[in-house]
Scaffold this active site. Structure first.
Site, PDB file in Angstrom:
ATOM      1  N   THR A 258       0.828  -1.212   0.000  1.00  0.00           N
ATOM      2  CA  THR A 258       0.000   0.000   0.000  1.00  0.00           C
ATOM      3  C   THR A 258       0.857   1.254   0.000  1.00  0.00           C
ATOM      4  OG1 THR A 258      -1.898  -1.066   1.062  1.00  0.00           O
ATOM      5  CG2 THR A 258      -1.701   1.320   1.318  1.00  0.00           C
TER       6      THR A 258
ATOM      7  N   ASN B 111      -4.932  -9.510  -8.273  1.00  0.00           N
ATOM      8  CA  ASN B 111      -4.999 -10.153  -6.963  1.00  0.00           C
ATOM      9  C   ASN B 111      -6.261 -10.972  -6.738  1.00  0.00           C
ATOM     10  OD1 ASN B 111      -5.997  -7.296  -6.936  1.00  0.00           O
ATOM     11  ND2 ASN B 111      -6.783  -7.914  -4.954  1.00  0.00           N
TER      12      ASN B 111
ATOM     13  N   CYS C  34     -17.231  -8.295   3.822  1.00  0.00           N
ATOM     14  CA  CYS C  34     -18.620  -8.372   3.364  1.00  0.00           C
ATOM     15  C   CYS C  34     -19.521  -7.384   4.101  1.00  0.00           C
ATOM     16  CB  CYS C  34     -19.156  -9.781   3.565  1.00  0.00           C
ATOM     17  SG  CYS C  34     -18.208 -11.032   2.686  1.00  0.00           S
TER      18      CYS C  34
ATOM     19  N   GLN D 114       1.626  -9.330  -6.335  1.00  0.00           N
ATOM     20  CA  GLN D 114       1.140 -10.703  -6.520  1.00  0.00           C
ATOM     21  C   GLN D 114       1.975 -11.494  -7.517  1.00  0.00           C
ATOM     22  OE1 GLN D 114      -0.992 -12.301  -4.799  1.00  0.00           O
ATOM     23  NE2 GLN D 114      -2.080 -10.704  -3.690  1.00  0.00           N
TER      24      GLN D 114
ATOM     25  N   THR E 288      13.316   6.501  10.593  1.00  0.00           N
ATOM     26  CA  THR E 288      14.373   5.595  11.031  1.00  0.00           C
ATOM     27  C   THR E 288      14.199   4.235  10.368  1.00  0.00           C
ATOM     28  OG1 THR E 288      14.523   6.703  13.171  1.00  0.00           O
ATOM     29  CG2 THR E 288      15.435   4.472  13.017  1.00  0.00           C
TER      30      THR E 288
ATOM     31  N   SER F  30       5.993  -6.438  -1.812  1.00  0.00           N
ATOM     32  CA  SER F  30       5.591  -6.518  -0.409  1.00  0.00           C
ATOM     33  C   SER F  30       6.112  -7.803   0.207  1.00  0.00           C
ATOM     34  CB  SER F  30       4.064  -6.465  -0.297  1.00  0.00           C
ATOM     35  OG  SER F  30       3.656  -6.577   1.048  1.00  0.00           O
ATOM     36  N   GLY F  31       6.631  -7.708   1.441  1.00  0.00           N
ATOM     37  CA  GLY F  31       7.255  -8.848   2.095  1.00  0.00           C
ATOM     38  C   GLY F  31       6.292  -9.952   2.511  1.00  0.00           C
ATOM     39  N   HIS F  32       5.117  -9.592   2.998  1.00  0.00           N
ATOM     40  CA  HIS F  32       4.254 -10.623   3.577  1.00  0.00           C
ATOM     41  C   HIS F  32       3.550 -11.472   2.527  1.00  0.00           C
ATOM     42  CE1 HIS F  32       0.016  -8.992   3.261  1.00  0.00           C
ATOM     43  NE2 HIS F  32       0.706  -7.912   2.960  1.00  0.00           N
TER      44      HIS F  32
END
Length: 381
Positions: free
Chosen positions: A70, A149, A322, A178, A236, A198-200
């Site tokens: 994001t 995605n 939802c 993705q 930082t 993105s790492g996750h």
């Protein structure tokens, strides 16, 4: 447990967690500090940046560390818009981008920017000719994701990059969140100017990511402060997160090189099994990315199916949270001009290299039972 929600997030690898903890313990100092603890941390940060650059085949100075997809998408889009608005205020994207892209553009519309949202076909694919047709003298950015995605659609990034490269004042951004580790993409060959990771999504940690920004490209920072990350992203540095991201990236690239055949085999096996279920509609193309399968069960609310499967320790997702007061319409499937019964009943199954054919068989068995039970109950649970 069967976890088929890897496009939402992935399970961090033990090696990544170990790296994160080790760096936290041994390199806790601020990399900007002048003492030798800070210098040691700074050297590790530099080596980490070089490692990531090598994996992506770019220059180390082109790596900007972020908190994830994001932030990376917002920094790329708003950064280009605000820095280069004197050149023009027109930008191009597609109707099926991730919300962090679409909402960034909608925010810019409130500031007077004009955005063209290009149509897609029934599988969510952009036609490069349409993008070329919409380029104007005042167009400063094209932003297209590599892999959708929700559907897993692979976009023609190289073709779009070649088109964008013909316009000197036009930049090309790719949301590759993705796609990384799942589809091959040479950022250099595709002439990508900015790229979000993105790492996750790659068995790394939440709150870690990278934005690749080609050398010489100026972007307006979202965060002002001490001028970190080449004045592009002050704050930082999260050194443990950076090193953990580098570790996750290296491991997912190794999986891509050595185990892609296995992932594709499971993906196509999954598709074939789903085709035998008469009550569902498969929305994804077999030519899509080998880890995302989108299906609809017309007449059954997605959240109900998700809860039924979760009770069996099987985890998938729908497109979004939802609402109890309005249909759960997928904007991506709606943009593909699919029927309302399909757009309001979509489910996403997303794989990782850790998933097995045995898990697919177990899922299919429980899924068929759930579909037929809920069909008899008219979508109630």
């Amino acid at each position: 447990m069967i976890y088929f929600d890897n496009s939402a997030t992935t399970l961090p690898l033990p090696e990544v967690l170990e790296t994160y903890h080790k760096v936290n313990e041994q390199f806790f100092a601020n990399p900007s500090s002048l003492h030798h603890l800070g210098s040691n941390a700074e050297r590790l940060m530099d080596r980490t940046r070089q490692s990531i650059a090598q994996q992506l085949e770019v220059e180390s100075g082109e790596i900007v560390f972020t908190s994830g997809g994001t932030e990376g998408n917002n920094l790329a889009i708003k950064g280009i818009a605000l820095e280069h608005q004197s050149r023009g205020k027109h930008m191009i994207t597609s109707q099926t981008e991730h919300p962090s892209v679409l909402e960034a553009f909608r925010g810019l519309e409130q500031l007077g920017f004009e955005i063209t949202y290009v149509n897609v076909d029934d599988k969510g694919k952009v036609n490069p000719a349409d993008i070329k047709r919409y380029i104007r003298y005042d167009t400063i950015l094209i932003s297209i994701m590599s892999v959708n995605n929700e559907l897993g659609t692979i976009q023609p990034i190289e073709e779009i990059g070649q088109i964008a490269s013909q316009y000197p004042k036009l930049y090309f951004h790719v949301d590759h969140v993705q796609g990384i580790g799942k589809i091959p993409l040479s950022l250099k060959r595709a002439k990508v100017d900015l790229c979000t990771l993105s790492g996750h999504k790659i068995h790394g940690l939440k709150g870690t990511g990278v934005l690749m920004v080609r050398q010489g490209i100026r972007i307006f920072p979202l965060f002002h402060g001490g001028g970190h990350e080449g004045n592009k992203r002050s704050g930082t540095e999260n050194l443990p997160g950076m090193v953990a991201f580098a570790k996750a990236l290296r491991l997912i690239k190794e999986k891509e090189s050595n185990h892609m055949g296995g992932l594709k085999s499971i993906y196509h096996y999954f598709i074939e099994k789903l085709r035998d279920i008469d009550e569902i509609v498969i929305n994804s193309s077999p030519e899509g990315a080998p880890h995302i399968i989108n299906v609809s069960v017309p007449g059954v609310k997605p959240e109900v199916m998700i809860h039924v499967l979760a009770d069996k320790e099987i985890f998938i997702s729908s497109k979004s949270a939802c609402s109890s007061k309005q249909p759960d319409v997928s904007s991506v499937l709606k943009a593909c001009k699919l029927e309302q019964s399909v757009t309001t009943s979509a489910l996403r199954i997303s794989l990782s290299y850790q998933n097995t054919q045995v898990e697919v068989d177990q899922f299919i068995n429980e899924f068929i039972k759930a579909v037929r039970y809920l069909k008899d109950k008219k979508g109630r649970y």
